[in-house]
Scaffold this active site. Structure first.
Site, PDB file in Angstrom:
ATOM      1  N   GLY A 243      13.245 -57.597  -6.550  1.00 25.74           N
ATOM      2  CA  GLY A 243      12.928 -56.382  -7.406  1.00 25.74           C
ATOM      3  C   GLY A 243      14.102 -55.210  -6.693  1.00 25.74           C
ATOM      4  O   GLY A 243      14.793 -54.355  -7.209  1.00 25.74           O
ATOM      5  N   HIS A 244      13.756 -55.070  -5.410  1.00 26.23           N
ATOM      6  CA  HIS A 244      14.455 -54.060  -4.700  1.00 26.23           C
ATOM      7  C   HIS A 244      16.017 -54.424  -4.791  1.00 26.23           C
ATOM      8  O   HIS A 244      17.322 -53.708  -4.853  1.00 26.23           O
ATOM      9  CB  HIS A 244      14.265 -53.908  -3.264  1.00 26.23           C
ATOM     10  CG  HIS A 244      12.683 -53.418  -3.014  1.00 26.23           C
ATOM     11  ND1 HIS A 244      11.725 -54.523  -2.484  1.00 26.23           N
ATOM     12  CD2 HIS A 244      12.218 -52.295  -3.241  1.00 26.23           C
ATOM     13  CE1 HIS A 244      10.666 -53.807  -2.253  1.00 26.23           C
ATOM     14  NE2 HIS A 244      10.974 -52.395  -2.666  1.00 26.23           N
TER      15      HIS A 244
ATOM     16  N   ASP B 238       7.460 -48.754 -11.745  1.00 28.83           N
ATOM     17  CA  ASP B 238       6.680 -47.684 -11.254  1.00 28.83           C
ATOM     18  C   ASP B 238       7.097 -46.743 -12.323  1.00 28.83           C
ATOM     19  O   ASP B 238       7.667 -45.746 -12.052  1.00 28.83           O
ATOM     20  CB  ASP B 238       6.957 -47.436  -9.818  1.00 28.83           C
ATOM     21  CG  ASP B 238       6.491 -48.289  -8.586  1.00 28.83           C
ATOM     22  OD1 ASP B 238       5.325 -48.261  -8.262  1.00 28.83           O
ATOM     23  OD2 ASP B 238       7.430 -49.396  -8.508  1.00 28.83           O
TER      24      ASP B 238
HETATM   25  P1  AMP Z   1       8.580 -49.611  -3.054  1.00 23.40           P
HETATM   26  O1  AMP Z   1       9.558 -50.258  -1.964  1.00 23.40           O
HETATM   27  O2  AMP Z   1       7.519 -50.288  -3.684  1.00 23.40           O
HETATM   28  O3  AMP Z   1       8.425 -48.289  -2.915  1.00 23.40           O
HETATM   29  O4  AMP Z   1       9.752 -49.730  -4.325  1.00 23.40           O
HETATM   30  C1  AMP Z   1      10.982 -49.176  -4.264  1.00 23.40           C
HETATM   31  C2  AMP Z   1      11.683 -49.289  -5.431  1.00 23.40           C
HETATM   32  O5  AMP Z   1      11.849 -50.668  -5.986  1.00 23.40           O
HETATM   33  C3  AMP Z   1      10.932 -48.417  -6.637  1.00 23.40           C
HETATM   34  O6  AMP Z   1      11.784 -47.722  -7.423  1.00 23.40           O
HETATM   35  C4  AMP Z   1      10.515 -49.524  -7.281  1.00 23.40           C
HETATM   36  O7  AMP Z   1      10.034 -49.266  -8.770  1.00 23.40           O
HETATM   37  C5  AMP Z   1      11.372 -50.510  -7.254  1.00 23.40           C
HETATM   38  N1  AMP Z   1      10.755 -51.940  -7.478  1.00 23.40           N
HETATM   39  C6  AMP Z   1       9.676 -52.371  -6.739  1.00 23.40           C
HETATM   40  N2  AMP Z   1       9.271 -53.513  -7.454  1.00 23.40           N
HETATM   41  C7  AMP Z   1      10.199 -53.776  -8.434  1.00 23.40           C
HETATM   42  C8  AMP Z   1      10.175 -54.746  -9.444  1.00 23.40           C
HETATM   43  N3  AMP Z   1       9.669 -55.840  -9.599  1.00 23.40           N
HETATM   44  N4  AMP Z   1      11.321 -55.020 -10.228  1.00 23.40           N
HETATM   45  C9  AMP Z   1      12.219 -53.830 -10.359  1.00 23.40           C
HETATM   46  N5  AMP Z   1      12.008 -52.641  -9.562  1.00 23.40           N
HETATM   47  C10 AMP Z   1      11.011 -52.822  -8.632  1.00 23.40           C
END
Ligand code: AMP
Length: 283
Positions: A38-39, A153
């Site tokens: 995702g990241h 999110d």
């Molecule tokens: P985090 O590390 O959880 O704070 O996420 C960092 C970024 O990655 C945020 O903008 C999240 O929305 C995005 N993100 C996390 N999981 C996913 C996913 N499965 N698909 C797309 N973006 C994601």
């Protein structure tokens, strides 16, 4: 070769040097590390849309509640660096807590109070204030033209869009689609907490999202019917505890009575002690 920067001053110098050179679109991808596909999708989108890409890696203490998982949140710096570089990052910004909060975590905040107690903010008081604060710090340090966030999110996106509009920031918020495992589970760093049984139970979130999408595709628009139907999907997996199931305007996070194009359908639930979220933007 990707550079690793540890201080706000270094990140600011990097950005300002690029800007002084002219013509460089700067992209920023804020993350808390424990990077997954995702990241990677956000970093690749930034790579495609920008001349230079910074990825931040920071487990932000102010967006965690006192009884949440800040201490045990997965940290994997070496693997994160490799993934970020492979996906196209030019710079990895990995500051300490003291670097981003020089006077402690309670000193100065940015808040969007009209949105910050909705959805995840209702069960995680202070969460969105912590997010808005750290993203402001990152924007002021990197001065990006574009910043990339996941639709995963969705409430966070609403808060940050409002924040950048209200503060008249020059950074454009770019939203990227949810990346899922083959069985439908939305990728999340927190999926690592799930036991095999919880991992299977957690599929109820994406099942509920798909169910509502299919009802809408079939012509159903009435929120009470769609929400009751989603609750029915969750009822089949009583091990998973629902936090919220909601149909909202994505900009205001106000509940809607009739789903329309662009309406946000969002769910949050606990599988064991792990809180998971999923959503769809209705077509
Ligand atoms: P985090 O590390 O959880 O704070 O996420 C960092 C970024 O990655 C945020 O903008 C999240 O929305 C995005 N993100 C996390 N999981 C996913 C996913 N499965 N698909 C797309 N973006 C994601």
């Amino acid at each position: 070769m990707m550079q690793v920067l540890r201080t706000v001053a270094e990140l600011r110098r990097w950005s300002r040097t690029l800007r002084a050179a002219g013509g460089n679109i700067i992209g920023l991808v804020p993350t808390m590390g424990a990077l997954h596909e995702g990241h990677a999708s956000l970093i690749r989108a930034a790579r495609a849309g920008c001349a230079q890409v910074a990825v931040s890696l920071f487990v932000n203490p102010t967006q965690f509640g006192p009884n949440e998982d800040f201490a045990r949140y997965p940290r994997s710096f070496e693997a994160d660096g490799a993934l970020a570089e492979a996906a196209g990052a030019d710079v990895l910004f990995a500051p300490t807590v003291e670097e981003l909060y020089p006077n402690g975590a309670e000193s100065t905040f940015v808040d969007v109070p009209i949105l910050s107690d909705r959805l995840d903010g209702a069960s995680r008081p202070g969460h969105f204030r912590g997010v808005a604060t750290v993203v402001t710090k990152l924007f002021l340090a990197a001065e990006p033209d574009r910043a990339y966030f996941g639709q995963k999110d969705a409430a966070q996106v609403a808060v940050l869009r409002r924040m950048t509009a209200d503060l008249r920031l020059a950074t454009e918020i770019v939203v990227c689609p949810i990346v899922r495992d083959a069985d439908g589970l939305a990728l999340s760093s927190r999926n690592a907490y799930l036991t095999p049984a919880e991992r299977t139970q957690a599929l109820v979130l994406s099942r509920a999202v798909r169910h509502v999408e299919s009802l809408v595709a079939g012509g159903e628009r009435r929120a009470p019917i769609l929400l009751a139907s989603a609750h029915g999907v969750f009822a089949a997996v009583p091990e998973v505890r629902v936090d919220y199931i909601a149909l909202l305007d994505w900009a205001t996070l106000d509940p809607v009575e009739i789903a329309a194009s662009g309406t946000l359908f969002a769910v949050a639930a606990w599988a064991g002690s792990t809180r998971l979220i999923d959503n769809a933007i209705l077509p």
